[in-house]
Design a protein around this motif. Structure first.
Motif, short mmCIF file in Angstrom:
data_model
loop_
_atom_site.label_atom_id
_atom_site.label_comp_id
_atom_site.label_asym_id
_atom_site.label_seq_id
_atom_site.Cartn_x
_atom_site.Cartn_y
_atom_site.Cartn_z
N GLN A 57 4.06 21.23 48.31
CA GLN A 57 4.39 22.02 49.50
C GLN A 57 3.40 23.13 49.73
N ARG A 101 6.22 20.62 58.40
CA ARG A 101 6.13 21.65 57.36
C ARG A 101 7.49 22.23 57.03
N GLY A 158 9.22 21.74 53.43
CA GLY A 158 9.53 23.00 52.75
C GLY A 158 11.00 23.08 52.38
N ASP A 175 1.41 23.77 53.22
CA ASP A 175 1.37 25.04 53.95
C ASP A 175 -0.04 25.57 54.15
#
Length: 137
Positions: free
Chosen positions: A105, A54, A58, A109
């Motif tokens: 993204q 992640r 990101g 998340d």
């Protein structure tokens, strides 16, 4: 330094209301209870396993967004000064790639499992595609 007002307040007793006058017996002081904090358990919805992935996706999505803003700023400067600047493909392609990467993204998340992995791969593909098409050719 004391003023006449503060001297008067110090010597004059406070007025007693009707409710206070009826209560002649002293009140018992009650000590507050000590409450132990509850043990905090990690949320099962957010495992620590995918944290690195992640973070990587990101960073790629944010970097692509910053790059898109930078290309638009440079195009504005070139338009103002009359210098040759980035072409129409770069001006359209970078913001589109950034919006797609940021959207993917968001899925990374908020979801877990295969959906998060697939969206993360999409972020990597959008970033690599934008860099390959607009910078390495």
């Amino acid at each position: 330094m004391a003023s006449p007002d503060t001297d008067e307040l110090a010597t004059v007793p406070l007025p007693v209301g009707e409710a206070d006058a009826e209560q002649t017996e002293p009140q018992e002081r009650v000590e507050p209870e000590e409450i132990e904090p509850a043990a905090v358990e990690p949320s099962p919805a957010r495992p620590e396993r995918g944290r690195w992935w992640r973070g990587l996706t990101g960073s790629l999505a944010a970097g692509l967004a910053v790059l898109a803003i930078g290309v638009l700023v440079v195009a504005g400067i070139c338009l103002y000064t009359g210098a040759p600047g980035p072409g129409a493909a770069m001006l359209i392609g970078h913001p589109v790639a950034a919006v797609l990467a940021l959207s993917a993204q968001r899925v990374v998340d908020r979801r877990n499992g295969a959906a998060a992995v697939g969206a993360g791969v999409a972020v990597v593909l959008f970033t690599v595609s934008a860099l390959t098409l607009f910078w390495l050719t």
